[in-house]
Design a protein around this motif. Structure first.
Motif, PDB file in Angstrom:
ATOM      1  N   MET A 117       0.745  -1.152   0.012  1.00  0.00           N
ATOM      2  CA  MET A 117      -0.196  -0.080   0.034  1.00  0.00           C
ATOM      3  C   MET A 117       0.742   1.234  -0.060  1.00  0.00           C
ATOM      4  O   MET A 117       0.540   2.186  -0.714  1.00  0.00           O
ATOM      5  N   ILE A 118       2.077   1.226   0.585  1.00  0.00           N
ATOM      6  CA  ILE A 118       2.740   2.470   0.879  1.00  0.00           C
ATOM      7  C   ILE A 118       3.107   3.034  -0.630  1.00  0.00           C
ATOM      8  O   ILE A 118       3.065   4.116  -0.807  1.00  0.00           O
ATOM      9  N   ASP A 119       3.563   2.197  -1.574  1.00  0.00           N
ATOM     10  CA  ASP A 119       4.100   2.888  -2.939  1.00  0.00           C
ATOM     11  C   ASP A 119       2.542   3.224  -3.728  1.00  0.00           C
ATOM     12  O   ASP A 119       2.997   4.301  -4.153  1.00  0.00           O
ATOM     13  N   ILE A 120       1.480   2.555  -3.458  1.00  0.00           N
ATOM     14  CA  ILE A 120       0.545   2.961  -4.136  1.00  0.00           C
ATOM     15  C   ILE A 120       0.248   4.549  -3.703  1.00  0.00           C
ATOM     16  O   ILE A 120      -0.273   5.327  -4.317  1.00  0.00           O
ATOM     17  N   LEU A 121       0.027   4.533  -2.363  1.00  0.00           N
ATOM     18  CA  LEU A 121      -0.180   5.989  -1.561  1.00  0.00           C
ATOM     19  C   LEU A 121       0.835   6.996  -1.943  1.00  0.00           C
ATOM     20  O   LEU A 121       0.640   8.319  -1.861  1.00  0.00           O
ATOM     21  N   ASN A 122       2.079   6.715  -2.019  1.00  0.00           N
ATOM     22  CA  ASN A 122       3.082   7.683  -2.401  1.00  0.00           C
ATOM     23  C   ASN A 122       3.174   8.242  -3.759  1.00  0.00           C
ATOM     24  O   ASN A 122       3.950   9.079  -4.016  1.00  0.00           O
ATOM     25  N   LEU A 123       2.738   7.071  -4.846  1.00  0.00           N
ATOM     26  CA  LEU A 123       2.846   7.442  -6.151  1.00  0.00           C
ATOM     27  C   LEU A 123       2.360   9.018  -6.638  1.00  0.00           C
ATOM     28  O   LEU A 123       3.017   9.504  -7.330  1.00  0.00           O
ATOM     29  N   PRO A 124       1.145   9.352  -5.981  1.00  0.00           N
ATOM     30  CA  PRO A 124       0.773  10.556  -6.591  1.00  0.00           C
ATOM     31  C   PRO A 124       1.632  11.744  -6.129  1.00  0.00           C
ATOM     32  O   PRO A 124       1.874  12.580  -7.169  1.00  0.00           O
ATOM     33  N   TYR A 125       2.031  11.691  -4.922  1.00  0.00           N
ATOM     34  CA  TYR A 125       3.146  12.606  -4.726  1.00  0.00           C
ATOM     35  C   TYR A 125       4.289  12.599  -5.642  1.00  0.00           C
ATOM     36  O   TYR A 125       4.763  13.597  -6.123  1.00  0.00           O
ATOM     37  N   ILE A 126       4.773  11.511  -5.762  1.00  0.00           N
ATOM     38  CA  ILE A 126       6.039  11.352  -6.552  1.00  0.00           C
ATOM     39  C   ILE A 126       5.759  11.860  -8.252  1.00  0.00           C
ATOM     40  O   ILE A 126       6.632  12.409  -8.587  1.00  0.00           O
ATOM     41  N   ILE A 127       4.627  11.437  -8.758  1.00  0.00           N
ATOM     42  CA  ILE A 127       4.319  11.798  -9.833  1.00  0.00           C
ATOM     43  C   ILE A 127       4.190  13.422  -9.984  1.00  0.00           C
ATOM     44  O   ILE A 127       4.725  14.084 -10.880  1.00  0.00           O
ATOM     45  N   LYS A 128       3.711  14.132  -8.724  1.00  0.00           N
ATOM     46  CA  LYS A 128       3.427  15.400  -8.938  1.00  0.00           C
ATOM     47  C   LYS A 128       4.925  16.170  -8.546  1.00  0.00           C
ATOM     48  O   LYS A 128       5.007  17.289  -8.961  1.00  0.00           O
ATOM     49  N   HIS A 129       5.673  15.630  -7.925  1.00  0.00           N
ATOM     50  CA  HIS A 129       6.890  16.402  -7.181  1.00  0.00           C
ATOM     51  C   HIS A 129       8.075  15.952  -7.452  1.00  0.00           C
ATOM     52  O   HIS A 129       9.206  16.695  -7.004  1.00  0.00           O
ATOM     53  N   ARG A 130       8.358  14.776  -8.130  1.00  0.00           N
ATOM     54  CA  ARG A 130       9.641  14.131  -8.371  1.00  0.00           C
ATOM     55  C   ARG A 130       9.913  13.808  -9.600  1.00  0.00           C
ATOM     56  O   ARG A 130       9.096  14.358 -10.398  1.00  0.00           O
ATOM     57  N   ASP A 131      11.402  13.492  -9.911  1.00  0.00           N
ATOM     58  CA  ASP A 131      11.620  13.188 -11.192  1.00  0.00           C
ATOM     59  C   ASP A 131      10.941  11.824 -11.763  1.00  0.00           C
ATOM     60  O   ASP A 131      10.685  11.072 -10.992  1.00  0.00           O
ATOM     61  N   THR A 132      11.203  11.671 -12.960  1.00  0.00           N
ATOM     62  CA  THR A 132      10.666  10.516 -13.835  1.00  0.00           C
ATOM     63  C   THR A 132      11.416   9.310 -13.376  1.00  0.00           C
ATOM     64  O   THR A 132      10.774   8.110 -13.456  1.00  0.00           O
ATOM     65  N   VAL A 133      12.748   9.329 -12.862  1.00  0.00           N
ATOM     66  CA  VAL A 133      13.408   8.083 -12.451  1.00  0.00           C
ATOM     67  C   VAL A 133      12.688   7.549 -11.158  1.00  0.00           C
ATOM     68  O   VAL A 133      12.470   6.491 -11.151  1.00  0.00           O
ATOM     69  N   GLU A 134      12.349   8.635 -10.412  1.00  0.00           N
ATOM     70  CA  GLU A 134      11.801   7.820  -9.054  1.00  0.00           C
ATOM     71  C   GLU A 134      10.495   7.481  -9.359  1.00  0.00           C
ATOM     72  O   GLU A 134       9.941   6.587  -8.696  1.00  0.00           O
ATOM     73  N   ARG A 135       9.588   8.405 -10.185  1.00  0.00           N
ATOM     74  CA  ARG A 135       8.392   7.889 -10.556  1.00  0.00           C
ATOM     75  C   ARG A 135       8.438   6.503 -11.153  1.00  0.00           C
ATOM     76  O   ARG A 135       7.694   5.432 -10.597  1.00  0.00           O
ATOM     77  N   ASP A 136       9.289   6.109 -12.098  1.00  0.00           N
ATOM     78  CA  ASP A 136       9.370   4.839 -12.789  1.00  0.00           C
ATOM     79  C   ASP A 136       9.806   3.867 -11.928  1.00  0.00           C
ATOM     80  O   ASP A 136       9.287   2.539 -12.076  1.00  0.00           O
TER      81      ASP A 136
END
Length: 198
Positions: A168-187
C-alpha cells in the motif's frame, strides 16, 4: 540524519544485513517502541482507529486514482481497486487499544549506523494509533519477528498485514512522486508496484 542521529536509512542497509544483524536492529526497534508506546503524558494528540485508517487510505487512493490511469491498464487498476476493497480491511487488524506511536516508522525513517545502532527520525505523523501501526512499515520476516520478541507481546501484526501495508505504501506515495519528483523516481515506484501486484 537529524542532529544527534547519524546513519543510513534502513532501506539502504537492510539488503546487506545478515539475519543476526537484522535481529540486533529489530531488537533495538522493539525496545524503543515498547518505551514509546508507554508514554502517557503526550498532551493534545491526533487519534485514529484502524477503521478510520482503512477509510483514509482507501479515500486517498480513490481521490488520486485518475493519475494511475496513465501508467496502468484497466485490468491492473482493477487489481489495485480490489486490493483496497478486500485485502486492506482484512489486514488492518490489531489490538484496538490506541497508544502514542511514531506513526510512520518504516525503512526510510529508521537510521542505522556502522555499529548497528538505530535511530528513528520524522515524527511528523506521531499520534494515537493501534500499536500495530509502528510495526506495519517493516515487512522483513526476521526483522519484524525480532521487533515483536523484544517488544514482549504476542504477535502484534501478521506477516500478511505487514506485506499488505508494504504494498500500500508505494500506491499511496505514487501521486506525490508523480507531482513532485523526477521521472526516474516515478518509474522506480511504478516498477515496484508492478512487481508486487502483477
Amino acid at each position: 540524519g537529524f542532529y544527534g542521529v547519524e546513519g543510513k536509512p534502513l532501506g539502504e542497509v537492510s539488503p546487506t544485513l545478515t539475519d543476526d544483524q537484522k535481529i540486533a536492529v529489530g531488537s533495538q526497534l522493539g525496545i524503543f517502541l515498547k518505551q514509546l508506546h508507554g508514554i502517557r503524558d503526550y498532551g493534545e494528540m491526533n487519534a485514529q482507529t484502524l477503521e478510520e485508517q482503512v477509510a483514509e487510505y482507501t479515500e486517498m487512493y480513490q481521490k488520486d486514482r485518475i493519475l494511475f490511469e496513465e501508467f496502468f491498464d484497466e485490468s491492473g487498476l482493477q487489481i489495485i481497486d480490489d486490493f483496497f476493497v478486500h485485502e486492506v480491511p482484512r489486514c488492518m487488524t490489531g489490538s484496538g487499544d490506541l497508544v502514542f506511536c511514531h506513526g510512520d516508522l518504516d525503512y526510510n525513517n529508521t537510521l542505522v549506523n556502522d555499529r548497528l545502532q538505530v535511530g528513528a527520525i520524522d515524527f511528523g505523523d506521531a499520534g494515537l494509533y493501534d500499536r500495530s501501526q509502528d510495526f506495519r512499515g517493516m515487512d522483513d520476516d526476521v526483522l519484524r519477528e525480532a521487533m515483536m520478541k523484544a517488544y514482549g507481546d504476542e504477535e502484534i501484526i501478521s506477516l500478511a498485514a505487514a506485506r499488505a501495508t508494504s504494498k500500500m505504501i508505494d500506491i499511496l506515495n505514487l501521486p506525490y512522486i508523480i507531482k513532485h519528483r523526477d521521472t526516474v523516481e516515478r518509474d522506480a515506484c511504478i516498477e515496484r508496484i508492478r512487481a508486487v501486484f502483477f
